[in-house]
Design a protein around this motif. Structure first.
Motif, mmCIF file in Angstrom:
data_model
loop_
_atom_site.group_PDB
_atom_site.id
_atom_site.type_symbol
_atom_site.label_atom_id
_atom_site.label_comp_id
_atom_site.label_asym_id
_atom_site.label_seq_id
_atom_site.Cartn_x
_atom_site.Cartn_y
_atom_site.Cartn_z
ATOM 1 N N PRO A 1 -7.130 8.122 8.298
ATOM 2 C CA PRO A 1 -6.922 7.990 6.850
ATOM 3 C C PRO A 1 -6.653 6.557 6.417
ATOM 4 C CG PRO A 1 -4.945 8.826 7.894
ATOM 5 C CD PRO A 1 -5.985 8.711 8.975
ATOM 6 N N GLY A 2 -6.611 6.357 5.091
ATOM 7 C CA GLY A 2 -6.566 5.025 4.510
ATOM 8 C C GLY A 2 -5.425 4.148 4.958
ATOM 9 N N MET A 3 -4.184 4.661 4.942
ATOM 10 C CA MET A 3 -3.048 3.820 5.265
ATOM 11 C C MET A 3 -3.089 3.366 6.720
ATOM 12 S SD MET A 3 1.016 4.552 4.637
ATOM 13 C CE MET A 3 0.679 5.088 2.972
ATOM 14 N N ALA A 4 -3.399 4.299 7.630
ATOM 15 C CA ALA A 4 -3.518 3.937 9.040
ATOM 16 C C ALA A 4 -4.680 2.980 9.255
ATOM 17 C CB ALA A 4 -3.700 5.193 9.889
ATOM 18 N N LEU A 5 -5.792 3.251 8.575
ATOM 19 C CA LEU A 5 -6.975 2.392 8.714
ATOM 20 C C LEU A 5 -6.676 0.989 8.194
ATOM 21 C CD1 LEU A 5 -9.965 2.177 9.478
ATOM 22 C CD2 LEU A 5 -10.530 2.956 7.166
ATOM 23 N N ALA A 6 -5.980 0.895 7.064
ATOM 24 C CA ALA A 6 -5.631 -0.410 6.491
ATOM 25 C C ALA A 6 -4.767 -1.209 7.456
ATOM 26 C CB ALA A 6 -4.906 -0.216 5.162
ATOM 27 N N TRP B 1 -4.754 15.136 17.028
ATOM 28 C CA TRP B 1 -4.992 13.693 17.066
ATOM 29 C C TRP B 1 -5.084 13.106 15.669
ATOM 30 C CZ3 TRP B 1 -3.923 10.864 21.024
ATOM 31 C CH2 TRP B 1 -3.991 11.403 22.298
ATOM 32 N N GLU B 2 -5.583 13.893 14.726
ATOM 33 C CA GLU B 2 -5.699 13.404 13.356
ATOM 34 C C GLU B 2 -4.311 13.118 12.775
ATOM 35 O OE1 GLU B 2 -7.881 14.451 9.103
ATOM 36 O OE2 GLU B 2 -7.898 15.913 10.742
ATOM 37 N N ILE B 3 -3.368 14.026 13.008
ATOM 38 C CA ILE B 3 -2.002 13.825 12.516
ATOM 39 C C ILE B 3 -1.356 12.628 13.197
ATOM 40 C CG2 ILE B 3 0.323 14.826 12.486
ATOM 41 C CD1 ILE B 3 -0.965 17.541 11.989
ATOM 42 N N ILE B 4 -1.592 12.486 14.500
ATOM 43 C CA ILE B 4 -1.039 11.347 15.234
ATOM 44 C C ILE B 4 -1.575 10.038 14.663
ATOM 45 C CG2 ILE B 4 -1.044 10.159 17.474
ATOM 46 C CD1 ILE B 4 -0.953 12.927 18.792
ATOM 47 N N LEU B 5 -2.883 10.002 14.353
ATOM 48 C CA LEU B 5 -3.483 8.793 13.786
ATOM 49 C C LEU B 5 -2.974 8.515 12.372
ATOM 50 C CD1 LEU B 5 -7.177 9.139 14.996
ATOM 51 C CD2 LEU B 5 -5.509 7.431 15.722
ATOM 52 N N ILE B 6 -2.544 9.555 11.667
ATOM 53 C CA ILE B 6 -1.995 9.378 10.322
ATOM 54 C C ILE B 6 -0.599 8.774 10.379
ATOM 55 C CG2 ILE B 6 -1.076 10.652 8.331
ATOM 56 C CD1 ILE B 6 -3.426 12.580 8.641
ATOM 57 N N LEU C 1 -5.235 -4.066 0.993
ATOM 58 C CA LEU C 1 -4.877 -3.407 -0.266
ATOM 59 C C LEU C 1 -5.962 -2.432 -0.725
ATOM 60 C CD1 LEU C 1 -3.309 -6.422 -2.201
ATOM 61 C CD2 LEU C 1 -2.100 -4.385 -1.400
ATOM 62 N N VAL C 2 -7.217 -2.847 -0.686
ATOM 63 C CA VAL C 2 -8.287 -1.987 -1.195
ATOM 64 C C VAL C 2 -8.525 -0.791 -0.273
ATOM 65 C CG1 VAL C 2 -10.740 -1.855 -1.753
ATOM 66 C CG2 VAL C 2 -9.397 -3.817 -2.499
ATOM 67 N N ILE C 3 -8.524 -1.022 1.035
ATOM 68 C CA ILE C 3 -8.723 0.098 1.970
ATOM 69 C C ILE C 3 -7.566 1.092 1.849
ATOM 70 C CG2 ILE C 3 -8.703 0.737 4.416
ATOM 71 C CD1 ILE C 3 -10.392 -1.689 5.000
ATOM 72 N N GLY C 4 -6.336 0.576 1.796
ATOM 73 C CA GLY C 4 -5.166 1.458 1.760
ATOM 74 C C GLY C 4 -5.034 2.217 0.460
ATOM 75 N N VAL D 1 0.837 -1.203 0.000
ATOM 76 C CA VAL D 1 0.000 0.000 0.000
ATOM 77 C C VAL D 1 0.873 1.255 0.000
ATOM 78 C CG1 VAL D 1 -1.564 1.380 1.444
ATOM 79 C CG2 VAL D 1 -2.025 -1.043 1.059
ATOM 80 N N ILE D 2 1.952 1.233 0.779
ATOM 81 C CA ILE D 2 2.848 2.390 0.837
ATOM 82 C C ILE D 2 3.414 2.696 -0.549
ATOM 83 C CG2 ILE D 2 5.062 3.226 1.730
ATOM 84 C CD1 ILE D 2 4.450 1.619 4.301
ATOM 85 N N GLY D 3 3.903 1.669 -1.240
ATOM 86 C CA GLY D 3 4.491 1.875 -2.564
ATOM 87 C C GLY D 3 3.469 2.248 -3.616
ATOM 88 N N LEU D 4 2.361 1.495 -3.688
ATOM 89 C CA LEU D 4 1.354 1.747 -4.713
ATOM 90 C C LEU D 4 0.601 3.050 -4.466
ATOM 91 C CD1 LEU D 4 -0.035 -1.884 -5.126
ATOM 92 C CD2 LEU D 4 1.520 -0.652 -6.652
ATOM 93 N N GLY D 5 0.489 3.434 -3.203
ATOM 94 C CA GLY D 5 -0.164 4.701 -2.895
ATOM 95 C C GLY D 5 0.608 5.899 -3.413
ATOM 96 N N LEU D 6 1.903 5.706 -3.635
ATOM 97 C CA LEU D 6 2.766 6.777 -4.141
ATOM 98 C C LEU D 6 2.894 6.762 -5.661
ATOM 99 C CD1 LEU D 6 5.584 6.482 -1.470
ATOM 100 C CD2 LEU D 6 4.161 8.506 -1.829
ATOM 101 N N ALA D 7 2.297 5.769 -6.306
ATOM 102 C CA ALA D 7 2.454 5.632 -7.757
ATOM 103 C C ALA D 7 1.994 6.886 -8.498
ATOM 104 C CB ALA D 7 1.681 4.406 -8.249
#
Length: 438
Positions: free
Chosen positions: A396-401, A230-235, A378-381, A131-137
């Motif tokens: 956000p997506g990456m943290a949630l995934a 808190w939002e930034i911390i959760l990210i 993968l889909v959530i992220g 997710v980290i790599g593909l999210g940056l595509a």
């Protein structure tokens, strides 16, 4: 075979300088790429990586020859944090990510590392890394293809980006020895030369910069007043859970390279705390979070020079480079197309390394349990799902995934038994030492 230089051995000064310079080159391209992509200062990133590495060497009692540079896993979280609270907000998130490292280090010291592998097995970590790599595509393609000023497609810039990508691939595949360990730097240098030839580089900043110049540090209570979000911390903080597992893998590979079990002595708790403390230092200066670098582990494996004094020399050189205004100005003149071309490969490698983690650990995706966990992550992220808690707080997506992957792994039946530290050491190190610079 090169003659080995021991961990506590000090090389002759001339060799010491050259060997340290090699490590500087190995980390330079990737370390400056992260701040360039996130809008932070490359000069500050160099200084914070140098100081972070020196503190790491002290915390690990001078027993682990590892260099720490900017972490790619935090690129999207930093970008998101900056949109919410500016660069200062990203520093707050980075600080708490470092605190999480310290907490995990304390728990590992008391209970061992098996709980961490139970919480974050390959079936969770692998897809999250993807997710980290593909999210940056999309970021890489936009940088490579579009004019940064107008946002419109530019064929000249795209041609420069593709040429940079091609040269970086050639360097990765065909170059041997030390040059095979610095394909990013080679690609950036070649792409920059091509950009100069096509007239898309503005050298004004280099001409106007002073030779000696303090980087634009962001220091809490000096240049800004910290405000916790808190939002930034959760990210940002959940990403530290993923990089912790990568850190474990790096330590196992390095243990194989130097012939000592560094996970046991000086201990994984020390290396993780050192990593976290380096990230905290970076957050107090305005740099991105730090992590141990596979590129530099590759240099150690290639040269058989294990000396922490060589690593410390590289860290000192990085700090000095950060204060050379001409160098900082030069970095800012690198066209986005050049960085985009390199990023196409780098971000793809990040995604592929997540896939490789699944393969190396023989994760059976045909198993329904594993298929469900990886698919949902993968889909959530990548899809950008989020939970809006209230007007000012969202997950956000990456943290949630990451969180969803952890929960699914705990609640779905059929979980694989956790291996002992000795089994993990043998399995992970034997696979990863084949690709020490990945």
């Amino acid at each position: 075979m090169n003659k080995e230089v021991g961990i506590q051995e000090i090389p002759r000064f001339d060799k010491w300088f050259v060997l340290s310079l090699q490590h500087l080159f190995a980390m330079f391209g990737a370390t400056i790429l992260v701040p360039l992509l996130t809008g932070l200062s490359p000069a500050v990133a160099l200084v914070s990586s140098g100081l972070g590495t020196l503190s790491y060497l002290l915390i690990t009692k001078g027993q682990i020859p590892a260099y720490l540079g900017s972490s790619f896993a935090f690129i999207i979280p930093i970008q998101s944090a900056i949109l919410i609270g500016g660069p200062e907000g990203a520093m707050i998130g980075s600080f708490f990510a470092g605190i999480l490292y310290a907490i995990v280090a304390l728990i590992i010291k008391r209970t061992g590392v098996r709980w961490l592998m139970q919480l974050l097995p390959p079936i969770v970590v692998g897809p999250v890394i993807m997710v980290i790599g593909l999210g940056l595509a999309g970021v890489a393609i936009d940088m490579a293809m579009n004019n940064p000023e107008t946002g419109a497609y530019d064929g000249t810039l795209f041609a420069v980006a593709l040429a940079t990508l091609a040269i970086t691939i050639i360097a990765s595949v065909f170059f041997k020895g030390f040059f095979g360990l610095i394909p990013i730097l080679i690609g950036i240098a070649a792409g920059y030369s091509l950009a100069l030839a096509t007239g898309i580089v503005d050298l004004t900043a280099i001409r106007e910069a002073a030779w000696i110049e303090a980087p634009p540090f962001l220091v809490p209570f000096v240049t800004y007043t910290p405000s916790v979000s808190w939002e930034i911390i959760l990210i940002m903080v959940p990403i530290a859970l993923v990089t912790l597992t990568e850190h474990l893998g790096d330590q196992m590979v390095l243990s194989k390279v130097v012939g000592k079990n560094l996970v046991k002595k000086p201990g994984l708790h020390r290396s993780i705390f050192g990593d976290g403390f380096a990230t905290i230092i970076s957050s107090f200066l305005g740099g991105p979070p730090n992590t141990t670098y596979g590129e530099n582990i590759g240099v150690v494996a290639l040269t058989r020079v294990f000396s922490v004094f060589v690593i410390g020399g590289a860290a000192t050189l990085a700090i000095l480079f950060g204060f050379i205004g001409k160098v900082s100005a030069f970095i800012t003149t690198i066209p986005t197309a050049v960085m985009g071309g390199v990023s196409i490969l780098l971000f793809g490698i990040i995604a592929s390394s997540g896939l490789r983690m699944l393969i190396d650990n023989k994760v059976d995706i045909g198993n329904k349990r594993n298929l469900i966990i990886s698919s949902v992550i993968l889909v959530i992220g990548i899809g950008g799902a989020m939970i809006q808690v209230n007007e000012s707080l969202s997950i956000p997506g990456m943290a949630l995934a990451t969180v969803v992957g952890i929960v699914l792994n705990q609640v779905l039946p059929g979980k694989d038994p956790v291996r002992s530290e000795e089994e993990m050491f043998e399995a992970m190190s034997s696979e990863q030492e084949k690709h020490p610079a990945a």
